[in-house]
Each structure stands twice: as structure tokens, then as C-alpha cells.
Motif scaffolding. Structure first.
Motif, PDB file in Angstrom:
ATOM      1  N   ARG A   1      36.281 112.579  91.493  1.00  0.00           N
ATOM      2  CA  ARG A   1      34.785 112.040  91.468  1.00  0.00           C
ATOM      3  C   ARG A   1      34.186 111.945  90.379  1.00  0.00           C
ATOM      4  O   ARG A   1      34.770 112.590  89.305  1.00  0.00           O
ATOM      5  CB  ARG A   1      33.956 113.097  92.347  1.00  0.00           C
ATOM      6  CG  ARG A   1      34.349 113.403  93.908  1.00  0.00           C
ATOM      7  CD  ARG A   1      33.369 114.163  94.409  1.00  0.00           C
ATOM      8  NE  ARG A   1      33.984 114.252  95.831  1.00  0.00           N
ATOM      9  CZ  ARG A   1      33.595 113.428  97.012  1.00  0.00           C
ATOM     10  NH1 ARG A   1      33.021 112.283  96.654  1.00  0.00           N
ATOM     11  NH2 ARG A   1      33.917 113.588  98.199  1.00  0.00           N
ATOM     12  N   GLY A   2      33.499 110.743  90.105  1.00  0.00           N
ATOM     13  CA  GLY A   2      32.968 110.836  88.590  1.00  0.00           C
ATOM     14  C   GLY A   2      32.387 112.223  88.099  1.00  0.00           C
ATOM     15  O   GLY A   2      31.656 112.507  88.582  1.00  0.00           O
ATOM     16  N   GLY A   3      32.827 112.425  86.926  1.00  0.00           N
ATOM     17  CA  GLY A   3      32.488 113.510  86.322  1.00  0.00           C
ATOM     18  C   GLY A   3      33.265 114.691  86.275  1.00  0.00           C
ATOM     19  O   GLY A   3      33.022 115.752  85.538  1.00  0.00           O
ATOM     20  N   GLN A   4      34.497 114.500  86.975  1.00  0.00           N
ATOM     21  CA  GLN A   4      35.341 115.659  87.260  1.00  0.00           C
ATOM     22  C   GLN A   4      36.596 115.529  86.329  1.00  0.00           C
ATOM     23  O   GLN A   4      37.045 116.408  86.241  1.00  0.00           O
ATOM     24  CB  GLN A   4      35.914 115.684  88.703  1.00  0.00           C
ATOM     25  CG  GLN A   4      35.041 116.366  89.886  1.00  0.00           C
ATOM     26  CD  GLN A   4      35.616 116.096  91.177  1.00  0.00           C
ATOM     27  OE1 GLN A   4      36.526 115.318  91.471  1.00  0.00           O
ATOM     28  NE2 GLN A   4      35.169 116.956  92.197  1.00  0.00           N
TER      29      GLN A   4
ATOM     30  N   ASP B   1      40.018 116.307  93.847  1.00  0.00           N
ATOM     31  CA  ASP B   1      38.766 116.958  94.756  1.00  0.00           C
ATOM     32  C   ASP B   1      39.222 116.817  96.342  1.00  0.00           C
ATOM     33  O   ASP B   1      39.365 115.641  96.775  1.00  0.00           O
ATOM     34  CB  ASP B   1      37.612 116.254  94.392  1.00  0.00           C
ATOM     35  CG  ASP B   1      36.483 116.820  95.026  1.00  0.00           C
ATOM     36  OD1 ASP B   1      36.520 117.232  96.539  1.00  0.00           O
ATOM     37  OD2 ASP B   1      35.253 116.717  94.582  1.00  0.00           O
TER      38      ASP B   1
ATOM     39  N   GLU C   1      29.940 102.986  89.259  1.00  0.00           N
ATOM     40  CA  GLU C   1      29.908 104.165  89.897  1.00  0.00           C
ATOM     41  C   GLU C   1      29.143 105.214  88.880  1.00  0.00           C
ATOM     42  O   GLU C   1      29.640 105.310  87.703  1.00  0.00           O
ATOM     43  CB  GLU C   1      31.223 104.727  90.614  1.00  0.00           C
ATOM     44  CG  GLU C   1      31.767 104.071  91.626  1.00  0.00           C
ATOM     45  CD  GLU C   1      32.654 102.635  91.076  1.00  0.00           C
ATOM     46  OE1 GLU C   1      32.802 102.504  89.962  1.00  0.00           O
ATOM     47  OE2 GLU C   1      32.893 102.011  92.041  1.00  0.00           O
ATOM     48  N   ARG C   2      28.564 106.456  89.312  1.00  0.00           N
ATOM     49  CA  ARG C   2      28.094 107.222  88.506  1.00  0.00           C
ATOM     50  C   ARG C   2      28.615 108.622  89.128  1.00  0.00           C
ATOM     51  O   ARG C   2      29.143 108.848  90.203  1.00  0.00           O
ATOM     52  CB  ARG C   2      26.347 107.240  88.843  1.00  0.00           C
ATOM     53  CG  ARG C   2      25.805 106.063  88.345  1.00  0.00           C
ATOM     54  CD  ARG C   2      25.838 105.827  86.910  1.00  0.00           C
ATOM     55  NE  ARG C   2      25.118 104.728  86.120  1.00  0.00           N
ATOM     56  CZ  ARG C   2      25.818 103.661  85.955  1.00  0.00           C
ATOM     57  NH1 ARG C   2      27.011 103.376  85.850  1.00  0.00           N
ATOM     58  NH2 ARG C   2      24.735 102.686  85.503  1.00  0.00           N
ATOM     59  N   MET C   3      28.201 109.728  88.639  1.00  0.00           N
ATOM     60  CA  MET C   3      28.591 111.117  88.776  1.00  0.00           C
ATOM     61  C   MET C   3      28.774 111.248  90.489  1.00  0.00           C
ATOM     62  O   MET C   3      27.666 111.069  91.034  1.00  0.00           O
ATOM     63  CB  MET C   3      27.434 112.180  88.160  1.00  0.00           C
ATOM     64  CG  MET C   3      27.777 113.379  87.913  1.00  0.00           C
ATOM     65  SD  MET C   3      28.805 113.395  86.153  1.00  0.00           S
ATOM     66  CE  MET C   3      27.264 114.048  85.158  1.00  0.00           C
ATOM     67  N   GLY C   4      29.783 111.858  90.687  1.00  0.00           N
ATOM     68  CA  GLY C   4      30.002 112.243  92.158  1.00  0.00           C
ATOM     69  C   GLY C   4      30.625 111.016  93.018  1.00  0.00           C
ATOM     70  O   GLY C   4      31.368 111.480  94.080  1.00  0.00           O
TER      71      GLY C   4
ATOM     72  N   ASN D   1      40.631 119.344  86.358  1.00  0.00           N
ATOM     73  CA  ASN D   1      41.493 118.412  85.616  1.00  0.00           C
ATOM     74  C   ASN D   1      42.619 119.007  84.819  1.00  0.00           C
ATOM     75  O   ASN D   1      43.638 118.388  84.628  1.00  0.00           O
ATOM     76  CB  ASN D   1      40.687 117.416  84.794  1.00  0.00           C
ATOM     77  CG  ASN D   1      40.034 117.774  83.557  1.00  0.00           C
ATOM     78  OD1 ASN D   1      39.441 119.004  83.656  1.00  0.00           O
ATOM     79  ND2 ASN D   1      39.749 117.304  82.576  1.00  0.00           N
TER      80      ASN D   1
END
Lengths: 319, 214, 102, 408
Positions: free
Chosen positions: B12-15, B77, B44-47, B137
Motif C-alpha cells: 500500500r502507498g506509504g508502506q 500487506d 495513487e496516494r497513501m494507503g 518492508n
């Protein structure tokens, strides 16, 4: 700045002695106000100082550098209509870096002045001007404001006064010319909080314009000079009357002379007896329709707006 | 190692799935491989679910397309299992590596009839234990390195140590935790033993887990 | 290589034009005679002129040369005959004469 | 504004193996060249370049002056001012940024200013989309800029270093656009061989224009109004410079080869010898196509690739000759851009015209692929070659600029 400023003991004699930086042979109209203003601004440069002159597309540009004839004695760059501010910021930045890298000597002094009409400055070039002022380039942007797009044939601009008869705001059976009041660009640039902003025009001895040009040129950082330069063709007055038209603009407070130094507003001239606006409007063909019987209230409206702005300016200068 | 190993990351974005892919490319480069590491870009953004890719090879990689038939799929995730068809195109003799506290047996049910090998590692738990925070990660990188066997344990950890030493030069205190996270994940990654067709590539990993489960 | 525009005219082949039509020179417009545009011509009465120089800055065509604090006669090669100078002269020393000749 | 280079005799540079993205590679080259002025406005996917340059400046690694302009139009306007003033100037942009510059692109070229622009190719709106195609670069194809396209991060790096000697050569004096595919190469970390700083610096040389605005006591006038009697001649002179650019591009490539061991031309011929079928393609997809060609060759199919590197000046005769030499039966012309002319993309128009002018009468099929980031795979390449075979054998009629990977 301040040191050996010529305006400390200004004399027309010594000023007119200076070598001419705008050569004759350009193709501006007979009696053009812009060229008179440009000559005065260039006299603000000290002898021995080099300059790079920028120019937005407009009357001045197409007439002063028509290949292979350039009226400019200094280096000159015309790029396009809407980007005189950005273009000169590139030149000024190049100057900084060439000095920094030792490719220009310490003694090689350059000043940066760009000219744009009200079209290239108030309207299509407004973003580029605002950006250049905000970034703080050491340059002077001079607007020669003749109140319409004269180069393309007298179309209205945001500098055109209300009720002016232009080719895109013609007065007619159901029209009284331009509907809107003019944009106050001098104030807008002052609100950028640049070190120096001034409004001037052509006066008898040219001291006001000379002093403001010299101050603008020798102030470090961005400076803006808004110079009203009548256009005989667009304003439709007797060509030889230009100096009188300018005097009336000042005496009616249509075009007040003021400057904003480091954020401080200073009124440079207050008429003893503020003349009614008719005096300024009357000699100009573009306002002819205002003097038809029944249009008195239009002139009253115009007067009201002039008074409002004049009081507002007095307030700012009294602060 | 086979000529070119292709890996697809789901996160997911940010992970940090993209970061993990780039780190894997990094460490593989340092061990003399030719590499590619790239995310699939959108606004795409965070999540939001994101995909990243690795190609690792002995020769210069010229293909510039996304990866549709990966040798390995990494799921950073596990909640993605419900929304994304993570096993699409995954090679029969490939494997999927999933961040989850659950056993592979439980996970298999979510994989829409996928029959290949499943590796699981509780990256969250490892991360929280070693780094005090959930950075999945880092453990997933180690688990992936262990499973796809593009380099051996010593080589991998050695290079990671070196790059952490460079990356965290200003705060060396965090290096220890990161190394611990890598080692723990490298050793703890578990294969679902219900499957038997294990390619030679992963004998090592498998043998290791035999030991652990014994 | 500075530019000599006397070598550039409307018959020059493209290879003879300057690169990007840049000019490596200043003030070349002096060679263009705008005086031919004139239909009225200013005439200076030396006796009436008090050398106040108010006429010099108002000329749009830089056609009133000043040397040693004194204005010289008009630059008729470039004066377009707009009449502003005559208008601003406080002493009636400049009169506008019909035609191109002084 | 001609250029007196102080370029040393070329000595071979040690190769520094690294891995980095295309944007990192170009930024690394910028650090090595240390240009004088860089005006730029951020736009995806080229934003990283001004960011990295700003960081180099912040850390004192280079003494470039960065101008944080308020738009791309102002970026190119300021670049024109700075270059005319005598500073070596560059900028970076993508997509709408290049479109906003359009008017200024023409002026940079017509004023004969050797500005370098690194373009990270991204589709033009609408719909708005951040991914790769060549519509931005192709939209600027007639602005008088030299255009050089890269397959990967290595070529983006190498092309940038060659850009200044090409642009600043007195025979050329034209701006150069260095193009690489947005995200596909700009954001993909791959292996690369870097060159040593001092070799890059001496290769590029010092910028010493002969005439420039800031030359004390030697005024210059730039940007005239030209009546018809001069304008057409000026445009012809500009075209002549573009014609001369070809030889200069090859000379610079030779010098670059001497330094780096990597050789470049107008295009790369990959397994074209005795090929029955050729594909002409540009940018990152050329790598994918090469991989497909290797597989097809193993299966006994005689196929090859012409990877176009220099799009402006357009090496028409050389391409036609290469196709003639190969003796191929049919050519697939791949466009990552639509022309909306009802017939073909840009390459689909220019290459057949070149073949015709050079009397190379071979079947061509124009394919449109990869618009707005649509992925282009090895299988796509194979399907194109398969169809080309069918067309050449007369089994199917040649399709009219067919879309690849389109839902129909």
C-alpha cells in the motif's frame, strides 16, 4: 544607493549633455509619448554603466529594432509579448553567475531595465512580471502605460480608463465605451513589497521621471516604474499637445505622482487646485461621447472614481 | 540462480513496497547482478494498493515492461489478499511471500485456488520487536532475499550492513535493530509444507525451515 | 565579428544575414532616415532661443542634439515633424513650417 | 554567438559502475557539467531533476544559479535571456510543461541559442495522465530543436553529456532536447556506467560565446522584428544549421566513443542484417523489442530493429539506406504518439516519405502503441512481427495505423 545620485543637483543642461542611449531612426509614430519616456528613463543610467534592455512585444519593440536597424545603444533583448519579466530575470541571473565564476570583471557594471506597454505588463505579461518581482531580481521593470493595446490598433486593456472609446469598447448607440474602471497596477506591485515602486509621467523639466528612474535603477533588488505616456493616435489629441495632456493628468489627480520606498508610500505632488476631470478628458477624442448632452452623469461617475482613488492614495501616504 | 528472476511486489502507498524493491535492486547490484527496480506509477496516494517490480539477472536487462508472469510475488500487506489478485500469472514453480502472523495453511484459502508454494513471515511482529515500530518492508526484503535465493545469506547481510552503515551514518544506533530485523526475517520465513515440488533454488530455505520446525 | 549593417539589405542572400538576426552593434537605426516622414518642419530662430533646453527632452526622435550646454540645430535626417518642441518652447523660438524643407 | 571551446584531446575515462534511475542519471550528469543557469518549474515525472539540482546547489557541489520560475513558459523565457546573456543554460520539463513552452521553444531556436532541455516524456492532456508517451516531444518536433531520444538511463546520461558540444558548435547553434521515457526509465533503477567528472568536464568544455548581451562595451541586439524581406531568409538559415547538425552529432558521438567506449549514431541497427522484417522504434520500448527479436531469432525468424535515436534532424536518407541494405520485406513503424491526421503517427508519416523520396519501395505498417503509459511487452512485439509476415505474404491487407494493446 543615495551616493552620487545625479538628481541631488538635477539640471536639464547636464542631463541633456549625456550621450543619447536611444538613437534616432526608430519607427515610432511622430509625437509618440513612449519614446520620450524611454529617453528620460535611460538618462537615469550613469555614464560608464552598461545596461541590458529588455522589451515586451509592442509598439516600442517592433519600431525600435526592425532588422537590421536597432535604436538601442546598449545590449537589448526582445523575446515575446508576455515574458519580459522572466526574460530579464534570466539575463540578470546570468550576470550574477558570470561575476561569480569570474567571467565578468569587478568593474563591469551592468544594470537591467525592461520596458513593456500596458498590454505586456498589466495583462498578458502580468504573471511573468509578478514572478520576477517576487523572486527579487535586481532589475527595473518600466511600464509605458498608454492605456490600450496600441500596437494592434487600440484595443482596450485593463489599464484603459472607464468610458474610453477603443476598437474593442467602441462607444455607440447603446455603449459609452469601456465599462470597467482601470486596474491600479502600481499599487498591486507595491503590494509585492519590492524595494521601490513609483508612478510618474512626462513633466516640464522631467525631474520627477529622471529621479524615479535613477532611484529605480540604482536601488538593489526589483523596482517597478509605471510611466504614463500618451498615445496621440489612440487618445486622439493634437499630437503637439502631449505635454499639456500629461500636466492635466497630474493636475486632475487622474495620474498622481507617487512612490513607495521600502513599503513607505510618498506623495510627490499635490495640486494646489485639483482641476475637474473634464479638463483631462476634453482634449481627447476617445472621450468625445462623454460631452454629448445627457452624458453629464458619466463624467460625474468618472470624477467620483478619480476622487475615491486620490483620497485612498492620500490616506496611504499619510499613514 | 536462473537467468532472470522476476519479482512483483504488492503493498500500500506509504508502506515502503517500492523502497523494498529498490533496496533489493540495490543489494543485488552490489553483489554484481544486473538489476531493475521500478514501481508502477499512478497518482495513487497513501494507503492505495501499489505494485513494484524487480528484475535480477546476470546480463544487462533490456525489457522495459511490467512483470505479468513473475517468479515471485511479495505481499507486504495481507489485507490486500481480499482486494487484489496477487497470484495472477505467478509461475507454477514460483512462490508467494506474504507478511502475516497466520500460517500458510490459513492463508491459502484466500488465494483463489493457488496451488504453488507459500512462504509466510510475520514482518509486523519482527519489525515491532526489533525496530519498535511497524516497518514491514525491511523484514519483507530479507524474506524475499531468502526465498528467491538471488544471493546467499552472508552476502545479503554483509551488503545490507554496509548500506545501513552508509544510510544511517548519522544515527548508527538504528543499524543494529535493522540488521536484527533482517536476520530474524531471513531465518523465520516459513514455507507451507503441504506442497512438495520444491525447486532446487529453495532447497536451502526449505532445509532451514525443516530444522526450525524440528 | 561586429556587424556592419551597410552590408545587409533586402537583396542579401540568406547566408549573408547575421545568425538569428542578431546585431553585434548598437544604434544602427541612425542609418534609417525617418526625416522623410516629415510633412511639417520645425525651424529654430537662433535669436529667440534662450537655450532653456525644454525642447530637448520632449523630442521623441532624439533629434535635438545638445553640446556644451547648448542645443544645436535640428537633426532633419530623423525629425518627424511632430511639433511638440514648438509647443513647449516658452519663447516662440521654434515655428512649424509646412513641408519637408526647413 | 559562436563558441570557443577549450576541449582537451579526449582521453578514455574509467567506467564507474552504478545503479540509478534515469532522473538520477541526468542529474548526475548535470552535476558533472555544472551549467551556469537552470530555470525550471516542477512537473511530473521530471520534477526530481530540479529537486536534485537544487540539492547539489544547497550542498555547494555546483555553483549553478537555479531560478525557481512561476511557470514553464517563464522557465524557457528566462533560459533564453540567460543563454543570450552568455551563460550556459539548461532546463527540464515534461508534457504540459513543454506545451506551455511551445512559443518560447521556437524563439530559443530562431534566436540560435544553444540551450539544453532534458525532457522526461509524458503524455499531453487530456485526459490528464502522468505516464509516458511521446506526444509532448512530438508536439515540439517542428520548433527547430534537435531531438535525441534514449532507450534507458545510460543513454539519457550519455546523450545529456553530448548535448552541449552539439548545441554550442558554431556550425549548429541550436537548442537540444534530450528525451527519455517518463517513469519507464526516469524512475526505474537500473545498472549504469558513469564517467569521471574531469573527463566529462573536459569533454563538454568551457562555454565561451563570442557575442553575448553581457559583453562590456560590445552591445548586442537580440530578437528583432523582421519584415518579410528578411524573415524567410532567416528561417532558411536556421534550417541550414539543422542540416549541418547531423555531421556535428556524429563527430561528437565519435569523441564520446573515444572517451567512454560507447558508440552512438542517428539510430542503432539491431540484428537487421538479412532481416525479412524490421521494426523502427524509439525510446525505452526499443529494449523490449530487442529482447523479443532475440527470442524470435532463436525460433528462426529473421527480424531486426532500427532504434531511432536522433529524431531532429531527421536522418531520412540513412534510415532509407539501412532499410534498403537489410533487403527486408516489410517494416513496422512504431509511434508512441497519435497525430490525429486520420492516417498515421509522426514516424508513420516521415519514414514512408523518406523511403519514397529515396526510392525504397517496401511495405510499411504504422502501429500506435504505449499511449499514456499503456504497457508494451515482448508479446506485443512478437504479435507485430507475426502480422507483418502475414501482410508481406499478402495474406492480410496492411492495417492503417493499428493500435497495440487496445481494447476493441
Amino acid at each position: 544607493m543615495g551616493l552620487n545620485m545625479e538628481t541631488k543637483n538635477y539640471s536639464l543642461k547636464t542631463m541633456m549633455e549625456k550621450p543619447e542611449r536611444l538613437a534616432p531612426g526608430h519607427r515610432m509614430c511622430a509625437g509618440c509619448g513612449a519614446t520620450i519616456g524611454v529617453r528620460a528613463v535611460l538618462r537615469g543610467l550613469h555614464e560608464g554603466d552598461h545596461a541590458v534592455i529588455g522589451n515586451a512585444t509592442g509598439c516600442l519593440e517592433v519600431s525600435s529594432y526592425m532588422y537590421p536597424y536597432s535604436a538601442w545603444e546598449d545590449s537589448y533583448i526582445h523575446n515575446a509579448f508576455e515574458n519580459a519579466g522572466a526574460t530579464l530575470s534570466g539575463v540578470e541571473t546570468a550576470y550574477k553567475v558570470l561575476k561569480k565564476k569570474g567571467r565578468l570583471g569587478e568593474k563591469d557594471q551592468f544594470k537591467f531595465i525592461t520596458f513593456g506597454g500596458d498590454g505586456g505588463t498589466y495583462d498578458i505579461g502580468f504573471q511573468s512580471l509578478s514572478g520576477a518581482m517576487e523572486r527579487g531580481h535586481d532589475m527595473v521593470y518600466v511600464c509605458y502605460d498608454n492605456g490600450a493595446y496600441m500596437n494592434t490598433g487600440i484595443q482596450r486593456s485593463s489599464a484603459t480608463p472607464m468610458f474610453a472609446d477603443t476598437t474593442t469598447t467602441p462607444s455607440g448607440k447603446v455603449s459609452n465605451g469601456k465599462v470597467q474602471y482601470r486596474k491600479d497596477l502600481s499599487s498591486i506591485i507595491a503590494e509585492h513589497y519590492v524595494p521601490y515602486v513609483a508612478q510618474s509621467t512626462l513633466t516640464r523639466d522631467f525631474k520627477d521621471l529622471h529621479r524615479k528612474a535613477e532611484t529605480a535603477i540604482y536601488t538593489e533588488g526589483p523596482a517597478f516604474l509605471n510611466m504614463m505616456t500618451p498615445c496621440p493616435r489612440g487618445w486622439r489629441y493634437e499630437t503637439s499637445e502631449i505635454m499639456e495632456i500629461c500636466r492635466l493628468a497630474v493636475e486632475t489627480c487622474y495620474w498622481p505622482l507617487f512612490e513607495v520606498v521600502e513599503g513607505k508610500w510618498i506623495l510627490n505632488y499635490e495640486p494646489k487646485h485639483k482641476l475637474p476631470i473634464e479638463e483631462f478628458l476634453k482634449p481627447q477624442g476617445r472621450f468625445k461621447h462623454l460631452f454629448k448632452p445627457g452624458n453629464e452623469e458619466l463624467i460625474a461617475l468618472f470624477q467620483k472614481e478619480v476622487d475615491k482613488r486620490w483620497e485612498d492614495l492620500q490616506y496611504r501616504c499619510a499613514r | 540462480m536462473k537467468k532472470t528472476v522476476e519479482i512483483r511486489w504488492h503493498g500500500r502507498g506509504g508502506q515502503g513496497a517500492k523502497t523494498a524493491a529498490l533496496l533489493l535492486a540495490d543489494v543485488a547490484f552490489k553483489t554484481g547482478r544486473c538489476v531493475q527496480g521500478f514501481p508502477e506509477y499512478g497518482p495513487e496516494r497513501m494507503g492505495a494498493p501499489i505494485t513494484a517490480f524487480n528484475r535480477i539477472s546476470e546480463d544487462r536487462i533490456r525489457v522495459h515492461s511490467n512483470i505479468y508472469d513473475p517468479d515471485y510475488v511479495v505481499v507486504v500487506d495481507e489485507t490486500l489478499l481480499h482486494s487484489v489478485h496477487v497470484t495472477d500469472g505467478l509461475k507454477k514453480d514460483g512462490a508467494i511471500i506474504i507478511n502475516t502472523p497466520r500460517s500458510a495453511r490459513e492463508i491459502r484459502g484466500l488465494l483463489r485456488g493457488y496451488e504453488g508454494r507459500i512462504f509466510t513471515v510475520d514482518a509486523r511482529q519482527i519489525s515491532e520487536e526489533t525496530l519498535g515500530r511497524n516497518f514491514p518492508n525491511t523484514p519483507m526484503l530479507a524474506a524475499t532475499a531468502a526465498v528467491c535465493g538471488v544471493m546467499d545469506r552472508k552476502e545479503f547481510l554483509g551488503e545490507m550492513q554496509a548500506s545501513f552503515a552508509h544510510k544511517f551514518a548519522k544515527k548508527p544506533e538504528v543499524i543494529k535493530g535493522n540488521m536484527a530485523a533482517l536476520e530474524m526475517a531471513y531465518d523465520k520465513v516459513e514455507m507451507d509444507m503441504t506442497k512438495t515440488n520444491v525447486s532446487p533454488v529453495n532447497q536451502k530455505a526449505t532445509a532451514k525451515q525443516m530444522k526450525q520446525s524440528a | 565579428m561586429r556587424t556592419d549593417i551597410t552590408n545587409i539589405n533586402e537583396r542579401s542572400p540568406y547566408t549573408d544575414l547575421t545568425e538569428g538576426l542578431q546585431l553585434y552593434a548598437g544604434g544602427t537605426s541612425r542609418l534609417f532616415m525617418t526625416g522623410e516622414w516629415r510633412t511639417n518642419t520645425p525651424v529654430l530662430d537662433q535669436d529667440k532661443c534662450r537655450q532653456c533646453l525644454l525642447c530637448a527632452p520632449v523630442c521623441p526622435d532624439s533629434s535635438i542634439p545638445v553640446r556644451g550646454g547648448k542645443r544645436l540645430d535640428f537633426d532633419y535626417d530623423h525629425c518627424k515633424g511632430c511639433g511638440i518642441c514648438a509647443k513647449v518652447c516658452p519663447f516662440g523660438a521654434i515655428t512649424m513650417k509646412e513641408g519637408i524643407e526647413a | 554567438m559562436s563558441m570557443k571551446g577549450s576541449r582537451d584531446r579526449q582521453v578514455c575515462s574509467k567506467a564507474i559502475p552504478e545503479r540509478m534511475s534515469g532522473n538520477e542519471a541526468v542529474s548526475y550528469a548535470i552535476r558533472q557539467v555544472n551549467p551556469d543557469v537552470m530555470p525550471a518549474f516542477p512537473i511530473t515525472p521530471s520534477t526530481e531533476i530540479p529537486q536534485m539540482v537544487s540539492t547539489f546547489i544547497a550542498n555547494g557541489e555546483i555553483d549553478t544559479e537555479f531560478i525557481p520560475v512561476e511557470s514553464e513558459h517563464s522557465a524557457m523565457s528566462a533560459a533564453i535571456g540567460a543563454e543570450a546573456a552568455g551563460a550556459r543554460t539548461m532546463t527540464a520539463t515534461s508534457s504540459a510543461g513543454l506545451a506551455l513552452m511551445w512559443e518560447e521553444l521556437l524563439l530559443a531556436a530562431s534566436n540560435r541559442l544553444p540551450i539544453v532541455l532534458t525532457l522526461v516524456n509524458r503524455t499531453l492532456s487530456g485526459p490528464i495522465n502522468i505516464n509516458c508517451d511521446h506526444s509532448d516531444g512530438m508536439g515540439a518536433r517542428d520548433t527547430g530543436w534537435i531531438q535525441i531520444y534514449a532507450e534507458n538511463n545510460q543513454e539519457a546520461y550519455d546523450n545529456y553529456i553530448q548535448a552541449f558540444p552539439i548545441a554550442e558548435d558554431p556550425r549548429v547553434h541550436l537548442p537540444v532536447m534530450i528525451c527519455q521515457d517518463g517513469f519507464i526509465t526516469s524512475h526505474a533503477v537500473e545498472n549504469i556506467e558513469l564517467l569521471e567528472d574531469e573527463h566529462v568536464r573536459s569533454f563538454v568544455g568551457e562555454y565561451r560565446p563570442e557575442e553575448f548581451l553581457l559583453n562590456p562595451g560590445k552591445p548586442v541586439s537580440v530578437g528583432p522584428y523582421a519584415i518579410s524581406a528578411y524573415s524567410m531568409e532567416a528561417k532558411r538559415a536556421q534550417e541550414a544549421a539543422m542540416e549541418r547538425a547531423g555531421e556535428v552529432i556524429l563527430e561528437v558521438a565519435d569523441r564520446f566513443h573515444a572517451m567512454s567506449g560507447r558508440s552512438y549514431g542517428f539510430f542503432e541497427e539491431y540484428r537487421t542484417k538479412d532481416a525479412d522484417y524490421l521494426m523502427v522504434i524509439m525510446g525505452s520500448a526499443a529494449g523490449t523489442a530487442k529482447a523479443a527479436v532475440d527470442e524470435l531469432r532463436e525460433e528462426g525468424h529473421k527480424v531486426g530493429i532500427i532504434k531511432l535515436r536522433v529524431f531532429r534532424p531527421f536522418p531520412e536518407k540513412e534510415i532509407a539506406e539501412a532499410i534498403r541494405r537489410s533487403g527486408c520485406k516489410a517494416v513496422a513503424i512504431m509511434d508512441r504518439c497519435e497525430s490525429y491526421n486520420g492516417n498515421s503517427g509522426p514516424l508513420g508519416s516521415e519514414i514512408p516519405a523518406g523511403l519514397f523520396r529515396n526510392k525504397v519501395m517496401v511495405e510499411t505498417v504504422n502501429y500506435i502503441y504505449g499511449l499514456a503509459g499503456r504497457d508494451f511487452t515482448v508479446d506485443h512485439v512478437k504479435s507485430v512481427f507475426a502480422e507483418l509476415g502475414q501482410v508481406a505474404q499478402g495474406r492480410v491487407p496492411a492495417p492503417n495505423h493499428k493500435y497495440i494493446g487496445l481494447r476493441e
